[in-house]
Design a protein around this motif. Structure first.
Motif, PDB file in Angstrom:
ATOM      1  N   GLY A   1       0.823  -1.364   0.047  1.00  0.00           N
ATOM      2  CA  GLY A   1       0.178  -0.031   0.047  1.00  0.00           C
ATOM      3  C   GLY A   1       0.780   1.328   0.058  1.00  0.00           C
ATOM      4  N   MET A   2       2.260   1.250  -0.174  1.00  0.00           N
ATOM      5  CA  MET A   2       2.942   2.469  -0.217  1.00  0.00           C
ATOM      6  C   MET A   2       2.349   3.458  -1.181  1.00  0.00           C
ATOM      7  SD  MET A   2       5.288   3.623   1.444  1.00  0.00           S
ATOM      8  CE  MET A   2       6.294   5.279   1.216  1.00  0.00           C
ATOM      9  N   GLU A   3       1.910   2.882  -2.273  1.00  0.00           N
ATOM     10  CA  GLU A   3       1.377   3.785  -3.380  1.00  0.00           C
ATOM     11  C   GLU A   3       0.201   4.731  -2.844  1.00  0.00           C
ATOM     12  OE1 GLU A   3      -1.370   0.197  -3.900  1.00  0.00           O
ATOM     13  OE2 GLU A   3       0.878   0.662  -3.218  1.00  0.00           O
ATOM     14  N   HIS A   4      -0.496   4.148  -1.773  1.00  0.00           N
ATOM     15  CA  HIS A   4      -1.419   5.062  -0.968  1.00  0.00           C
ATOM     16  C   HIS A   4      -0.951   6.153  -0.081  1.00  0.00           C
ATOM     17  CE1 HIS A   4      -4.085   2.222  -2.638  1.00  0.00           C
ATOM     18  NE2 HIS A   4      -3.648   1.380  -1.816  1.00  0.00           N
ATOM     19  N   VAL A   5       0.469   5.872   0.389  1.00  0.00           N
ATOM     20  CA  VAL A   5       1.129   6.746   1.314  1.00  0.00           C
ATOM     21  C   VAL A   5       1.918   7.834   0.084  1.00  0.00           C
ATOM     22  CG1 VAL A   5       3.163   6.991   2.720  1.00  0.00           C
ATOM     23  CG2 VAL A   5       1.722   5.183   2.904  1.00  0.00           C
ATOM     24  N   ASP A   6       2.224   7.360  -1.044  1.00  0.00           N
ATOM     25  CA  ASP A   6       2.724   8.364  -1.884  1.00  0.00           C
ATOM     26  C   ASP A   6       1.711   9.400  -2.303  1.00  0.00           C
ATOM     27  OD1 ASP A   6       5.381   7.188  -2.027  1.00  0.00           O
ATOM     28  OD2 ASP A   6       4.731   5.817  -3.570  1.00  0.00           O
ATOM     29  N   ALA A   7       0.518   9.103  -2.251  1.00  0.00           N
ATOM     30  CA  ALA A   7      -0.665   9.897  -2.712  1.00  0.00           C
ATOM     31  C   ALA A   7      -1.116  10.957  -1.606  1.00  0.00           C
ATOM     32  CB  ALA A   7      -1.722   8.905  -3.223  1.00  0.00           C
ATOM     33  N   ILE A   8      -0.462  11.168  -0.588  1.00  0.00           N
ATOM     34  CA  ILE A   8      -1.078  11.757   0.610  1.00  0.00           C
ATOM     35  C   ILE A   8      -0.958  13.140   0.031  1.00  0.00           C
ATOM     36  CG2 ILE A   8      -0.681  12.503   3.060  1.00  0.00           C
ATOM     37  CD1 ILE A   8      -0.069   9.576   3.645  1.00  0.00           C
ATOM     38  N   THR A   9      -1.742  14.224   0.279  1.00  0.00           N
ATOM     39  CA  THR A   9      -1.749  15.596   0.054  1.00  0.00           C
ATOM     40  C   THR A   9      -0.506  16.252   0.784  1.00  0.00           C
ATOM     41  OG1 THR A   9      -4.011  15.540  -0.287  1.00  0.00           O
ATOM     42  CG2 THR A   9      -2.910  17.671   0.044  1.00  0.00           C
ATOM     43  N   ARG A  10       0.402  17.071  -0.046  1.00  0.00           N
ATOM     44  CA  ARG A  10       1.520  17.551   0.719  1.00  0.00           C
ATOM     45  C   ARG A  10       1.209  18.888   1.132  1.00  0.00           C
ATOM     46  NH1 ARG A  10       2.591  12.873  -1.530  1.00  0.00           N
ATOM     47  NH2 ARG A  10       4.632  12.356  -2.494  1.00  0.00           N
ATOM     48  N   GLY A  11       2.158  19.326   2.305  1.00  0.00           N
ATOM     49  CA  GLY A  11       2.033  20.671   2.732  1.00  0.00           C
ATOM     50  C   GLY A  11       2.368  20.639   4.220  1.00  0.00           C
ATOM     51  N   GLU A  12       2.624  22.014   4.707  1.00  0.00           N
ATOM     52  CA  GLU A  12       3.115  21.937   6.014  1.00  0.00           C
ATOM     53  C   GLU A  12       2.503  23.216   6.650  1.00  0.00           C
ATOM     54  OE1 GLU A  12       7.542  21.551   7.320  1.00  0.00           O
ATOM     55  OE2 GLU A  12       7.571  22.034   4.993  1.00  0.00           O
ATOM     56  N   PRO A  13       1.074  23.035   7.267  1.00  0.00           N
ATOM     57  CA  PRO A  13       0.195  21.688   6.873  1.00  0.00           C
ATOM     58  C   PRO A  13      -0.520  21.698   5.339  1.00  0.00           C
ATOM     59  CG  PRO A  13      -1.194  23.565   8.242  1.00  0.00           C
ATOM     60  CD  PRO A  13       0.308  23.972   8.007  1.00  0.00           C
ATOM     61  N   PRO A  14      -1.081  20.860   5.071  1.00  0.00           N
ATOM     62  CA  PRO A  14      -1.638  20.584   3.813  1.00  0.00           C
ATOM     63  C   PRO A  14      -2.977  21.513   3.978  1.00  0.00           C
ATOM     64  CG  PRO A  14      -1.004  18.633   4.579  1.00  0.00           C
ATOM     65  CD  PRO A  14      -0.946  19.558   5.499  1.00  0.00           C
ATOM     66  N   ALA A  15      -3.521  22.280   2.964  1.00  0.00           N
ATOM     67  CA  ALA A  15      -4.707  23.156   3.086  1.00  0.00           C
ATOM     68  C   ALA A  15      -5.937  22.230   3.536  1.00  0.00           C
ATOM     69  CB  ALA A  15      -4.702  23.732   1.740  1.00  0.00           C
ATOM     70  N   ASN A  16      -6.047  21.066   2.858  1.00  0.00           N
ATOM     71  CA  ASN A  16      -6.915  20.126   2.961  1.00  0.00           C
ATOM     72  C   ASN A  16      -6.380  18.984   3.463  1.00  0.00           C
ATOM     73  OD1 ASN A  16      -9.288  21.685   2.313  1.00  0.00           O
ATOM     74  ND2 ASN A  16      -8.363  21.763   0.221  1.00  0.00           N
ATOM     75  N   PRO A  17      -6.005  18.499   4.616  1.00  0.00           N
ATOM     76  CA  PRO A  17      -5.107  17.368   4.779  1.00  0.00           C
ATOM     77  C   PRO A  17      -5.775  16.155   4.748  1.00  0.00           C
ATOM     78  CG  PRO A  17      -5.679  18.635   6.941  1.00  0.00           C
ATOM     79  CD  PRO A  17      -6.292  19.290   5.882  1.00  0.00           C
TER      80      PRO A  17
END
Length: 168
Positions: free
Chosen positions: A140-156
């Motif tokens: 399931g690493m592909e699902h981790v790779d798809a996590i929305t980026r940001g610090e913090p993300p606008a829509n986490p």
């Protein structure tokens, strides 16, 4: 789906794209593994946001105090809290911070890890020996790779649910 060898030491993390299977390392970091299973079994990780997601580095989550979308979410404070349990002593090892490993997030104090953790997007050898490694994504690493980026993300993104495989 990965073959689960030890259901008692395997985490099933449900993300928006599907299930991430994480093999824990009780022989390497027993206190960190116990803490993750305790919080997962109490439902504390369910609904918690990924509050710090840096492209080419890692995705951090686990602030059960401020980061829960269902209860007590505070985007400005997400990432500053932990659980109501005591902090954990460092359990550093020779396990490298390779792609897909779980590392314990902490403050400057090496013995300050509590509930937060990060998943490495790539090999981050500069973290070796400085942060406790206590798990490895086995599917399931592909699902981790798809996590929305940001610090913090606008829509986490959130961990929809986190369960010990033995209980699932």
């Amino acid at each position: 789906m990965a073959e689960i060898k030890d259901p008692e030491n395997t985490i099933l993390m449900e993300l928006k794209g599907g299930t991430v299977t994480i093999e824990l390392m009780p022989d390497v970091a027993p206190k960190h593994v116990e803490r993750m299973k305790e919080l997962a079994r109490a439902g504390k990780y369910d609904g918690v946001v990924f509050h710090r997601v840096i492209d080419g580095f890692m995705a951090q989550t686990g602030d059960v105090e401020h980061g829960n979308m269902n209860d007590g979410f505070n985007i400005r404070r997400a990432g500053t809290g932990g659980s109501d349990l005591p902090d954990l002593p460092a359990e550093f090892s020779r396990i490298p911070h390779a792609r897909g490993t779980l590392g314990a997030a902490r403050s400057q104090n090496p013995n300050s890890a509590n509930s937060q953790f990060f998943i490495n997007f790539k090999d981050n050898d500069f973290l070796n020996g400085q942060y406790t490694v206590y798990g490895q994504v086995i599917s399931g690493m592909e699902h981790v790779d798809a996590i929305t980026r940001g610090e913090p993300p606008a829509n986490p993104d959130t961990m929809i649910s986190v369960k010990v495989a033995a209980d699932a």
